[in-house]
Design an enzyme around this catalytic site. Structure first.
Site, PDB file in Angstrom:
ATOM      1  N   ASP A 186       0.663  -1.135   0.098  1.00  0.00           N
ATOM      2  CA  ASP A 186      -0.150   0.123   0.167  1.00  0.00           C
ATOM      3  C   ASP A 186       0.813   1.174  -0.158  1.00  0.00           C
ATOM      4  OD1 ASP A 186      -2.333   1.650   0.256  1.00  0.00           O
ATOM      5  OD2 ASP A 186      -2.084   1.959   2.167  1.00  0.00           O
ATOM      6  N   GLU A 223      -1.996  -1.271  -5.773  1.00  0.00           N
ATOM      7  CA  GLU A 223      -3.037  -0.595  -6.322  1.00  0.00           C
ATOM      8  C   GLU A 223      -2.861  -0.012  -7.755  1.00  0.00           C
ATOM      9  OE1 GLU A 223      -5.737   1.229  -2.730  1.00  0.00           O
ATOM     10  OE2 GLU A 223      -3.917   2.267  -3.312  1.00  0.00           O
ATOM     11  N   CYS A 240     -11.995  -4.066   6.456  1.00  0.00           N
ATOM     12  CA  CYS A 240     -11.392  -5.038   7.248  1.00  0.00           C
ATOM     13  C   CYS A 240     -10.854  -5.964   6.821  1.00  0.00           C
ATOM     14  CB  CYS A 240     -12.317  -5.362   8.703  1.00  0.00           C
ATOM     15  SG  CYS A 240     -11.489  -6.392  10.108  1.00  0.00           S
ATOM     16  N   CYS A 245     -12.225  -9.494   9.027  1.00  0.00           N
ATOM     17  CA  CYS A 245     -13.583  -9.800   8.598  1.00  0.00           C
ATOM     18  C   CYS A 245     -14.188  -9.591   7.521  1.00  0.00           C
ATOM     19  CB  CYS A 245     -14.555  -9.651   9.957  1.00  0.00           C
ATOM     20  SG  CYS A 245     -14.953  -7.895   9.909  1.00  0.00           S
ATOM     21  N   CYS A 302     -11.753  -2.067  13.132  1.00  0.00           N
ATOM     22  CA  CYS A 302     -13.009  -2.305  12.919  1.00  0.00           C
ATOM     23  C   CYS A 302     -14.168  -2.289  13.633  1.00  0.00           C
ATOM     24  CB  CYS A 302     -12.863  -4.080  12.418  1.00  0.00           C
ATOM     25  SG  CYS A 302     -14.292  -4.735  11.759  1.00  0.00           S
ATOM     26  N   CYS A 337     -15.709  -6.125  14.012  1.00  0.00           N
ATOM     27  CA  CYS A 337     -15.090  -7.336  14.946  1.00  0.00           C
ATOM     28  C   CYS A 337     -13.986  -6.847  16.004  1.00  0.00           C
ATOM     29  CB  CYS A 337     -14.390  -8.437  14.185  1.00  0.00           C
ATOM     30  SG  CYS A 337     -13.132  -7.917  13.247  1.00  0.00           S
ATOM     31  N   ASP A 377      -2.308   1.179   7.123  1.00  0.00           N
ATOM     32  CA  ASP A 377      -1.708   0.988   5.795  1.00  0.00           C
ATOM     33  C   ASP A 377      -1.293  -0.407   5.839  1.00  0.00           C
ATOM     34  OD1 ASP A 377      -1.835   3.809   5.226  1.00  0.00           O
ATOM     35  OD2 ASP A 377       0.317   4.050   5.956  1.00  0.00           O
TER      36      ASP A 377
HETATM   37 ZN   LIG Z   1     -13.557  -6.680  11.187  1.00  0.00          ZN
END
Ligand SMILES: [Zn+2]
Length: 397
Positions: free
Chosen positions: A184, A268, A332, A335, A351, A354, A361
């Site tokens: 990233d 990316e 995230c 999850c 997150c 979760c 990053d």
């Molecule tokens: Zn999560």
């Protein structure tokens, strides 16, 4: 690109300056012809037609005729190639811009063996053949790559001459471990790997930054056109050049390391130029958040990200994949929930579903590592030719 400090004698400097001036003049002339072209008119003169015009211009202008035809013809070829890149829908480049005296000084020589060659004369010195200037000494700071086919001589604003031998770095063999890494382009750091590593491109040291600020203050007070002002500008340019050199070294080392450790490298699919361009906007549509974006853009440009990706593609041909950038920073990695609120701050991801927390990053890098290659438009970096030695391409002949 391996760059070396060129050490021309005063007489050679005069020749090199002429070469720079001629190359710039020819480049700008070609640019003007294209600028005056409008839809519906007869085609812009192509390279061959321009070569004919060059012969004519040389016949009419003794100062041009006194210069090297090799240098002048190459400037035309370079311009033609830049236009081709500009019109290439797959990998669009910037429109070739006007070259300004004192700022864009340089020329290129191709065809090693017939037009030029290079040799080592002592442990610390080498010589490169420049048309009309003869053998010009340069600092042998490292071995000249054997595959060098062309070189470019430049004069920077600090008054330093350099010669850069163009060579596509040898591909680094894949480790064969089946591992993929996501990278990233960070804002907090230069690049974050999905392994959790945070990489920072070198910047000026604290002491150098203090010195730079002091010089900039002095410059603001110095009288325009004074000797002192010239000296201060020179010192500022030298500091900036030092930083650039460090970034380049960094990109070389990091790209080799990553290409050696991972089979697949995912980044990316982002055109860095578009990002940096968008901030300022136009007069009719002023950019939003200009200040925040300007800060972000400085970080992106400063991080040497573009150079790193270019080098990765050179060293790991066919192993670099571009991933759609959507939501990589809001998703995230534990999850899969996408929520803007999870990006707690520039540096922290937490997150909202979760509770997973980590470096923002790195979280994005993990998402990128798991991403899928973009196949639309063919811009996946896989089908690009490995050998990008400059070739004569005619845009409109
Ligand atoms: Zn999560």
């Amino acid at each position: 690109m391996s760059r070396y400090r060129l050490l021309p004698t005063p007489a050679q400097q005069a020749v090199l300056r002429d070469h720079c001036g001629h190359a710039r003049y020819i480049w700008n002339l070609a640019g003007e012809q294209h600028a005056h072209w409008r839809l519906g008119r007869k085609g812009v003169p192509g390279y061959l037609e321009q070569c004919r015009q060059l012969t004519q211009a040389r016949a009419e202008n003794p100062w041009l005729a006194a210069g090297s035809q090799t240098v002048q013809q190459q400037a035309l070829r370079d311009f033609a190639q830049a236009m081709t890149a500009f019109f290439d829908p797959g990998h669009p480049a910037r429109r070739p811009s006007w070259r300004k005296a004192g700022r864009d000084e340089g020329f290129r020589i191709v065809a090693r063996g017939t037009q030029w060659d290079v040799r080592r004369v002592s442990r610390k010195a080498g010589q490169v053949w420049v048309p009309k200037a003869g053998w010009v000494r340069f600092r042998w700071s490292r071995a000249v790559p054997a595959g060098a086919k062309s070189y470019r001589v430049t004069l920077d604003r600090a008054g330093r001459w350099h010669v850069a031998f163009a060579v596509i770095p040898d591909p680094v063999p894949a480790p064969g471990n089946g591992q993929a890494v996501g990278i990233d382009r960070g804002v907090v750091v230069s690049a974050a790997l999905s392994t959790g590593e945070l990489l920072s491109a070198p910047v000026l040291t604290g002491r150098e930054r203090i010195r730079l600020r002091r010089l900039q203050r002095t410059l603001a007070r110095a009288t325009r056109g004074s000797n002192r002002r010239g000296r201060v500008r020179h010192a500022i340019a030298r500091l900036r050049a030092r930083e650039t050199d460090r970034r380049k070294d960094w990109a070389e080392k990091v790209s080799t390391d990553i290409a050696r450790r991972f089979d697949v490298i995912r980044v990316e699919d982002l055109l860095i130029t578009n990002m940096t361009r968008s901030a300022r906007g136009t007069r009719g549509d002023p950019g939003r958040n200009v200040r925040a974006k300007a800060g972000l853009n400085r970080g992106i440009l400063g991080s040497g990200w573009g150079l790193l990706v270019r080098r990765l593609k050179d060293k790991a041909p066919g192993r670099v994949e571009k991933v759609k950038p959507h939501y990589t920073s809001q998703r995230c990695s534990a999850c899969g929930q996408v929520d803007r609120g999870s990006r707690e701050s520039q540096a922290v991801f937490r997150c909202t579903a979760c509770g997973f927390a980590g470096h923002a990053d790195v979280n994005a890098a993990v998402n990128i590592a798991a991403g899928h290659a973009v196949t639309a438009r063919g811009g996946d970096g896989i089908t690009q030719p490995v050998n990008r030695e400059p070739q004569l391409l005619l845009p409109s002949a």
